[in-house]
Design an enzyme around this catalytic site. Structure first.
Site, PDB file in Angstrom:
ATOM      1  N   ASN A   1      -4.003  -7.872  -6.685  1.00  0.00           N
ATOM      2  CA  ASN A   1      -2.908  -7.702  -5.716  1.00  0.00           C
ATOM      3  C   ASN A   1      -2.991  -8.795  -4.667  1.00  0.00           C
ATOM      4  O   ASN A   1      -2.009  -9.473  -4.350  1.00  0.00           O
ATOM      5  CB  ASN A   1      -2.996  -6.343  -5.027  1.00  0.00           C
ATOM      6  CG  ASN A   1      -3.026  -5.197  -6.011  1.00  0.00           C
ATOM      7  OD1 ASN A   1      -2.613  -5.358  -7.148  1.00  0.00           O
ATOM      8  ND2 ASN A   1      -3.525  -4.059  -5.594  1.00  0.00           N
ATOM      9  N   ASP A   2      -4.190  -8.940  -4.114  1.00  0.00           N
ATOM     10  CA  ASP A   2      -4.337  -9.975  -3.098  1.00  0.00           C
ATOM     11  C   ASP A   2      -4.466 -11.354  -3.722  1.00  0.00           C
ATOM     12  O   ASP A   2      -3.903 -12.325  -3.220  1.00  0.00           O
ATOM     13  CB  ASP A   2      -5.556  -9.675  -2.220  1.00  0.00           C
ATOM     14  CG  ASP A   2      -5.215  -8.616  -1.184  1.00  0.00           C
ATOM     15  OD1 ASP A   2      -4.189  -8.782  -0.513  1.00  0.00           O
ATOM     16  OD2 ASP A   2      -5.951  -7.628  -1.065  1.00  0.00           O
TER      17      ASP A   2
ATOM     18  N   CYS B   1      -9.391  -4.336 -10.733  1.00  0.00           N
ATOM     19  CA  CYS B   1      -8.880  -3.093 -10.150  1.00  0.00           C
ATOM     20  C   CYS B   1      -7.529  -3.272  -9.451  1.00  0.00           C
ATOM     21  O   CYS B   1      -7.077  -2.381  -8.750  1.00  0.00           O
ATOM     22  CB  CYS B   1      -9.902  -2.494  -9.185  1.00  0.00           C
ATOM     23  SG  CYS B   1     -10.238  -3.548  -7.779  1.00  0.00           S
TER      24      CYS B   1
ATOM     25  N   GLU C   1     -10.711 -11.542  -4.691  1.00  0.00           N
ATOM     26  CA  GLU C   1      -9.287 -11.387  -4.370  1.00  0.00           C
ATOM     27  C   GLU C   1      -8.773 -12.503  -3.481  1.00  0.00           C
ATOM     28  O   GLU C   1      -7.601 -12.534  -3.120  1.00  0.00           O
ATOM     29  CB  GLU C   1      -9.023 -10.014  -3.734  1.00  0.00           C
ATOM     30  CG  GLU C   1      -9.862  -9.676  -2.528  1.00  0.00           C
ATOM     31  CD  GLU C   1      -9.590  -8.265  -2.011  1.00  0.00           C
ATOM     32  OE1 GLU C   1      -8.612  -7.620  -2.427  1.00  0.00           O
ATOM     33  OE2 GLU C   1     -10.364  -7.812  -1.147  1.00  0.00           O
TER      34      GLU C   1
ATOM     35  N   ARG D   1     -15.468   1.151  -2.040  1.00  0.00           N
ATOM     36  CA  ARG D   1     -15.198  -0.119  -1.354  1.00  0.00           C
ATOM     37  C   ARG D   1     -15.333   0.131   0.138  1.00  0.00           C
ATOM     38  O   ARG D   1     -14.755   1.085   0.667  1.00  0.00           O
ATOM     39  CB  ARG D   1     -13.803  -0.634  -1.688  1.00  0.00           C
ATOM     40  CG  ARG D   1     -13.613  -2.038  -1.115  1.00  0.00           C
ATOM     41  CD  ARG D   1     -12.329  -2.656  -1.544  1.00  0.00           C
ATOM     42  NE  ARG D   1     -11.190  -1.936  -0.991  1.00  0.00           N
ATOM     43  CZ  ARG D   1      -9.927  -2.178  -1.318  1.00  0.00           C
ATOM     44  NH1 ARG D   1      -9.672  -3.108  -2.214  1.00  0.00           N
ATOM     45  NH2 ARG D   1      -8.954  -1.502  -0.769  1.00  0.00           N
TER      46      ARG D   1
ATOM     47  N   HIS E   1       0.799  -1.221   0.000  1.00  0.00           N
ATOM     48  CA  HIS E   1       0.000   0.000   0.000  1.00  0.00           C
ATOM     49  C   HIS E   1       0.828   1.264   0.000  1.00  0.00           C
ATOM     50  O   HIS E   1       0.365   2.312  -0.435  1.00  0.00           O
ATOM     51  CB  HIS E   1      -1.053  -0.051   1.096  1.00  0.00           C
ATOM     52  CG  HIS E   1      -2.173  -0.963   0.693  1.00  0.00           C
ATOM     53  ND1 HIS E   1      -2.232  -2.264   1.098  1.00  0.00           N
ATOM     54  CD2 HIS E   1      -3.193  -0.771  -0.162  1.00  0.00           C
ATOM     55  CE1 HIS E   1      -3.275  -2.835   0.521  1.00  0.00           C
ATOM     56  NE2 HIS E   1      -3.878  -1.948  -0.243  1.00  0.00           N
TER      57      HIS E   1
ATOM     58  N   ARG F   1       2.697  -9.770  -0.609  1.00  0.00           N
ATOM     59  CA  ARG F   1       2.803  -8.685  -1.597  1.00  0.00           C
ATOM     60  C   ARG F   1       3.743  -7.560  -1.172  1.00  0.00           C
ATOM     61  O   ARG F   1       4.152  -6.756  -2.001  1.00  0.00           O
ATOM     62  CB  ARG F   1       1.406  -8.129  -1.912  1.00  0.00           C
ATOM     63  CG  ARG F   1       0.716  -7.516  -0.720  1.00  0.00           C
ATOM     64  CD  ARG F   1      -0.768  -7.273  -0.970  1.00  0.00           C
ATOM     65  NE  ARG F   1      -1.039  -5.954  -1.505  1.00  0.00           N
ATOM     66  CZ  ARG F   1      -2.268  -5.452  -1.675  1.00  0.00           C
ATOM     67  NH1 ARG F   1      -3.330  -6.177  -1.361  1.00  0.00           N
ATOM     68  NH2 ARG F   1      -2.439  -4.253  -2.147  1.00  0.00           N
TER      69      ARG F   1
HETATM   70  C1  PEP Z   1      -6.343  -5.881  -4.726  1.00  0.00           C
HETATM   71  O1  PEP Z   1      -6.150  -6.641  -3.781  1.00  0.00           O
HETATM   72  O2  PEP Z   1      -6.020  -6.165  -5.888  1.00  0.00           O
HETATM   73  C2  PEP Z   1      -6.959  -4.554  -4.519  1.00  0.00           C
HETATM   74  C3  PEP Z   1      -7.279  -3.789  -5.538  1.00  0.00           C
HETATM   75  O3  PEP Z   1      -7.165  -4.137  -3.237  1.00  0.00           O
HETATM   76  P1  PEP Z   1      -6.003  -3.586  -2.277  1.00  0.00           P
HETATM   77  O4  PEP Z   1      -4.792  -3.325  -3.112  1.00  0.00           O
HETATM   78  O5  PEP Z   1      -6.508  -2.350  -1.639  1.00  0.00           O
HETATM   79  O6  PEP Z   1      -5.819  -4.706  -1.302  1.00  0.00           O
HETATM   80 MG    MG Z   2      -7.104  -6.286  -1.905  1.00  0.00          MG
END
Ligand code: PEP
Ligand code: MG
Length: 577
Positions: free
Chosen positions: A453-454, A501, A430, A333, A189, A464
């Site tokens: 991402n997750d 996303c 995710e 979200r 993040h 990650r």
């Molecule tokens: C993801 O996990 O791909 C996502 C978009 O959410 P975040 O990056 O906030 O966990």
């Molecule tokens: Mg996520």
């Protein structure tokens, strides 16, 4: 000169003097002060004590609630230690009589006390020594926060072992040029935040803090993931030229903003924005976003460094966001707390990414969920709005949430507060469990948004944010792509929209693959949208399907990267600058 590589996570090329944040922040130096500064130092200490008290009270409430009163006892003991005469008064004495800074006074007084406890015959006291260390660290963190921030010079490149998303927010307000860190991954993040704030950044460099001194000139290439320390004149010139080319590319891409996001054979792919901060709203029109595909609401809390933001404050923000995105929709979200976005309240877990996170927190904590939901339902009157749930793994989570949604809406109506109930509800896909059960989950919701991402970290078992395994984090891995395909097919069967996303959308190599897999909207940081559009406009669906098929069948993800790089070049969308 020397050049070092890492993951480029926020584009832009900057040059400036380095400011080594890690080194200054991890050792407590003995600094003496003048007589006249004693009062200031004492006030700083008291403020740090108050902040620590606030943290601990939150932790105690949370622990009582989640784990039980017995476990809260540890933190209650820590709370008492903060004002224990033997410690508090001794620190005050050290500042006033020895004329040392508060940070040093706290560390030296508490370390001595701890040594005494560790050497004690009493087992109880020996165990408490660890708690005292926690208290000491908490105090020093609070003392340092103010100190470091006021020390960070503007127009520098911050070099650090690690940064949090909250750090980068504060630093960018200080006007830093860019940053480079030892730890971190492209989808952590802090990286996402650097991108949102437009701070060029390279993370996961392992040991960049070992190679840079404060004041040395460094060049950071936040797209390529390169940091050059003490460049020669020739290198500086080469970089200036590179920067000009990079900026020209940006200008060229910007010319695409008014054009439709369509493949050559007419398939529309919506390009939406991932937004974290109010400051980013002007970027929606600047980069031609079709709406907000992901508004990460938890960043508001991170900015404010607090656990709860009132319904009214949330409403005001959400209303402005909805208005800025209209006529496009805003996808809010619900708070995705936990993972690497835990708030400074310090609730500790061994495996936060596998722990109390996202929907799990929301369903357990009506005091967090209800005000947020009320704020969103109220804001939704001002323009098209969608609701998105994070970290869903089961059908029941959605059903329980829906009950809450109905209840909250009924309450607002009963109170005569204007609001809307007509809000599409979607879930993040995710977690592998959700992707694998996409058929059943598709019957429960109005849309899917794939969070790669997750999804990638859970499928490949690669944290990650961990630089040691960053090389294994590859969202184009066929296992990830298979889950995406499975999800997209399930969504199509149920006739619900499916977008993506995760940061994968910003990886230009992935764009033709995702289009070919049937994803109909891509959401990313606004700066990336024009270059994604360039690719979409250069291809047809059949080509997309071909590359997707090839990537899915690939036995070695390196081959996938090689053929996609070649494909991009052939389509005039190479990344060279
Ligand atoms: C993801 O996990 O791909 C996502 C978009 O959410 P975040 O990056 O906030 O966990
Ligand atoms: Mg996520």
């Amino acid at each position: 000169m020397a050049s070092y590589a890492g993951s480029g996570v926020a584009p832009g090329i900057v040059k400036g003097p380095a400011y080594l944040y890690a080194k200054v922040s991890f050792s407590v130096e003995k600094k003496t002060i003048q007589d006249r500064d004693v009062k200031v130092e004492l006030e700083k200490f008291e403020r740090a004590v108050q902040r620590s008290e606030r943290d601990l009270k939150k932790i105690i409430a949370l622990t009582r609630d989640k784990v039980g009163s017995e476990s809260a006892v540890i933190f209650e003991a820590q709370l008492l230690m903060l004002r224990d005469d033997a410690l508090y008064d001794t620190v005050v004495e050290a500042i006033s009589s020895n004329h040392v800074v508060a940070e040093y006074a706290v560390s030296s007084v508490m370390s001595k006390h701890r040594q005494m406890m560790e050497g004690s015959d009493s087992e109880y006291l020996r165990e408490r020594a660890n708690d005292l260390l926690d208290v000491q660290e908490r105090l020093v963190r609070h003392l340092r926060r103010g100190h470091i921030l006021s020390d960070i010079p503007t127009q520098t490149v911050v070099i650090a072992e690690n940064l949090t998303a909250a750090d980068i927010i504060l630093f960018s307000r200080k006007g830093i040029l860019g940053c480079a860190t030892d730890f971190g991954g492209a989808t952590s993040h802090v990286s996402i935040m650097a991108r949102s704030l437009g701070v060029p950044a390279v993370v996961g460099m392992h040991d960049i803090t070992e190679h840079v001194e404060t004041g040395q000139t460094v060049i950071v290439d936040g797209a390529k993931g390169e940091v050059i320390v003490a460049p020669t004149e020739a290198e500086e010139q080469a970089y200036a030229a590179k920067r000009t080319r990079f900026e020209r590319l940006l200008v060229e891409d910007r010319a695409l903003v008014p054009l439709p996001s369509q493949t050559l054979d007419g398939h529309q792919i919506n390009l939406e924005a991932n937004i974290e901060l109010r400051e980013e709203l002007p970027l929606l029109s600047e980069y031609g976003a079709d709406g907000i595909g992901l508004f990460r609401t938890e960043m508001l809390l991170l900015m404010e460094s607090r656990l709860l933001v009132s319904e009214e404050e949330q409403y005001e923000l959400y209303r402005d966001v909805v208005k800025a995105a209209a006529p496009g929709y805003t996808t809010f979200r619900m708070l995705d707390l936990g993972g690497d976005k835990m708030l400074p309240m310090g609730h500790r877990e061994q495996n936060p990414f596998l722990g109390w996170r996202g929907i799990r927190v929301l369903l357990d904590k009506p005091d967090i969920l209800v005000p947020q939901l009320r704020a969103i339902l109220r804001a939704a009157r001002h323009g098209p709005t969608r609701l998105l749930l994070p970290m869903v793994t089961s059908r029941d989570e959605i059903r329980v949430f829906r009950q809450q949604l109905v209840k909250v809406h009924a309450e607002l109506e009963a109170e005569g507060i204007p609001c809307t109930s007509d809000i599409p509800l979607g879930i993040m896909i995710e977690v592998p469990a959700a992707a694998l059960q996409a058929d059943s989950l598709a019957r429960e919701v109005d849309f899917f948004s794939i969070g790669t991402n997750d999804l990638t970290q859970y499928v490949l078992a690669v944290d990650r944010g961990n630089d040691l395994v960053a090389g294994l984090f590859d969202e184009l891995h066929p296992a990830v792509l298979r889950l995406i395909r499975h999800t997209v097919r399930a969504a199509h069967r149920q006739d619900i929209p499916v977008g993506l996303c995760g940061e994968l959308a910003t990886n230009l190599q992935a764009v033709p693959v995702l289009v070919g897999l049937g994803v109909t909207s891509l959401s990313a940081s606004p700066v990336y949208l024009p270059s994604m559009k360039r690719i979409i406009r250069s291809m047809n669906m059949e080509e997309g399907e071909e590359v997707a098929e090839r990537a899915l069948r690939s036995e070695d993800v390196r081959d996938t990267h090689a053929f996609l790089a070649a494909w991009l070049s052939e389509h005039g969308c190479g990344l060279d600058y």
